[in-house]
Motif scaffolding. Structure first.
Motif, PDB file in Angstrom:
ATOM      1  N   SER A   1     -10.396  -4.549   6.334  1.00 33.59           N
ATOM      2  CA  SER A   1      -9.711  -5.295   7.392  1.00 33.59           C
ATOM      3  C   SER A   1      -8.210  -5.223   7.148  1.00 33.59           C
ATOM      4  O   SER A   1      -7.765  -5.307   6.000  1.00 33.59           O
ATOM      5  N   THR A   2      -7.461  -5.076   8.215  1.00 29.73           N
ATOM      6  CA  THR A   2      -5.996  -5.223   8.132  1.00 29.73           C
ATOM      7  C   THR A   2      -5.585  -6.532   8.794  1.00 29.73           C
ATOM      8  O   THR A   2      -5.027  -7.428   8.156  1.00 29.73           O
TER       9      THR A   2
ATOM     10  N   THR B   1      -7.388  -9.159  10.367  1.00 28.89           N
ATOM     11  CA  THR B   1      -8.087 -10.434  10.173  1.00 28.89           C
ATOM     12  C   THR B   1      -7.804 -11.013   8.786  1.00 28.89           C
ATOM     13  O   THR B   1      -7.452 -12.189   8.649  1.00 28.89           O
TER      14      THR B   1
ATOM     15  N   ARG C   1     -16.193 -11.942   5.856  1.00 23.85           N
ATOM     16  CA  ARG C   1     -16.532 -10.783   6.701  1.00 23.85           C
ATOM     17  C   ARG C   1     -17.605  -9.994   5.973  1.00 23.85           C
ATOM     18  O   ARG C   1     -17.496  -9.739   4.771  1.00 23.85           O
TER      19      ARG C   1
ATOM     20  N   HIS D   1     -17.384 -11.975  16.242  1.00 21.57           N
ATOM     21  CA  HIS D   1     -16.047 -12.005  15.626  1.00 21.57           C
ATOM     22  C   HIS D   1     -15.286 -13.112  16.360  1.00 21.57           C
ATOM     23  O   HIS D   1     -14.407 -12.844  17.191  1.00 21.57           O
TER      24      HIS D   1
ATOM     25  N   PRO E   1      -8.640  -4.785  20.294  1.00 23.01           N
ATOM     26  CA  PRO E   1      -8.635  -5.620  19.083  1.00 23.01           C
ATOM     27  C   PRO E   1      -8.059  -4.915  17.861  1.00 23.01           C
ATOM     28  O   PRO E   1      -7.725  -5.565  16.871  1.00 23.01           O
TER      29      PRO E   1
HETATM   30  N1   CP Z   1      -9.501  -6.699  15.000  1.00 21.05           N
HETATM   31  C1   CP Z   1      -9.868  -6.667  13.717  1.00 21.05           C
HETATM   32  O1   CP Z   1     -10.832  -7.325  13.301  1.00 21.05           O
HETATM   33  O2   CP Z   1      -9.098  -5.866  12.908  1.00 21.05           O
HETATM   34  P1   CP Z   1      -9.311  -5.691  11.353  1.00 21.05           P
HETATM   35  O3   CP Z   1     -10.620  -4.983  11.146  1.00 21.05           O
HETATM   36  O4   CP Z   1      -8.141  -4.902  10.869  1.00 21.05           O
HETATM   37  O5   CP Z   1      -9.376  -7.065  10.733  1.00 21.05           O
END
Ligand code: CP
Length: 311
Positions: A56-57, A59, A108, A137, A264
């Motif tokens: 993830s970046t 979230t 997550r 999500h 997203p």
């Molecule tokens: N939109 C989103 O969940 O991005 P990440 O996977 O970078 O968290």
């Protein structure tokens, strides 16, 4: 204003009133994020663990920034660098973390329902779902809703079109629940191989043709193809997918003049959306990211047990 819940597991469980409370709280915290000193004492003495079993970046970073701006102690645990790699289970990992008395675990996981399992077994810790498999999500849908409301003011009567890999998209599921609860109609668009038959049960309109699905849309949400959840390709080539379902200048020219384009992230430029559109005047993509911090501040506050909004 408060929510009478221990855990934040999905939008499906929430009432319209609860969504409104979260958004009102997020709007208050958005003001904090615009101050020169972006820190308030609201969650001083509280501990938040971000437990991420998937990359993830946006979230993970925004939950961490949100917790720090609220003065909570924030600890990040990545499965890659944890004892999960030595064979420890999700539940054992979570029980051991709970033994250190955090107030909230943000989780997550690649398995749908993983956060529900944690919520059931961890009686003393609030669980916030940061994305569970292809299930939900919720914080993404809330930040998307906040972003739309900043521009459109109200959502009742709007048409939202969600385009792409609906089968594997937790963002699509959470946004379908969220926008329907707030009074919008939702259409899903994509190749038949990416639209599960059961999607009709969610009360959406289903389109296999992009131009037909986007007709009259006020909001278009483009989705990434979730390669990490797909064992065999649901279409012949990415080029072919892009030709039929990618958003480009030609498609945009057929849409409403005040259409809003959302994604997203992460964006695969040139596949589901052309760079001109992702960076263009209709795009809300970076506003979505900005609002993610305020929404996650609201969630951490509302699920912390703290009753006073000290901002
Ligand atoms: N939109 C989103 O969940 O991005 P990440 O996977 O970078 O968290």
């Amino acid at each position: 204003m408060n929510l009478d819940r221990k855990d934040m597991l999905g939008i499906e469980d929430l009432s319209r009133k609860e969504i409104e409370i979260i958004l009102e709280t997020a709007n208050k915290f958005a003001e904090v994020t615009n101050r020169p000193i972006k820190k308030v004492p609201t969650l001083r003495g509280k501990t938040v663990i971000c437990l991420f079993f998937e990359n993830s970046t946006r979230t993970r970073t925004s939950f961490e920034i949100a917790g720090k701006r609220l003065s909570a102690d924030v600890v990040n645990v990545s499965a890659q660098a944890s004892s999960v790699k030595k064979g420890e289970t999700l539940l054992d990992t979570a029980k051991n973390l709970q033994a250190m008395h955090p107030d909230i675990i943000v989780c997550r996981h690649s398995s749908a329902g993983a956060c529900h399992v944690l919520a059931r077994y961890l009686k003393n810790t609030s669980i916030i779902n940061a994305g569970d498999g292809a299930h939900e999500h919720p914080s993404q849908a809330l930040l998307d809703m906040m972003t739309v409301m900043q521009v459109k003011k109200k959502v009742d009567g709007l048409k939202v079109a969600i385009v792409g890999d609906i089968t594997h998209s937790r963002v699509a599921r959470s946004n379908i629940y969220c926008f329907q609860k707030m009074g919008a109609s939702v259409a899903v668009v994509g190749p038949p191989s990416m639209l599960p038959c059961s999607i009709k049960d969610m009360g959406v309109d289903v389109y296999y043709n992009l131009k037909e699905g986007l007709k009259g849309a006020d909001i278009v949400m483009m989705l990434r193809i979730q390669q990490e959840r797909i064992s065999h390709s649901p279409f012949p080539t990415l080029r072919e997918y892009s030709r039929h379902y990618g958003l480009n200048n030609e498609t945009i020219s057929t849409l409403k003049k005040d259409v809003l384009i959302m994604h997203p992230g992460p964006v695969n430029r040139g596949v589901e959306i052309d760079p001109d559109i992702a960076d263009g005047p209709y795009s809300l993509i970076l506003s979505q990211v900005t609002n993610g911090v305020a929404v996650r501040m609201a969630l951490l506050y509302l699920f912390s047990g703290v009753k006073t909004l000290d901002i």
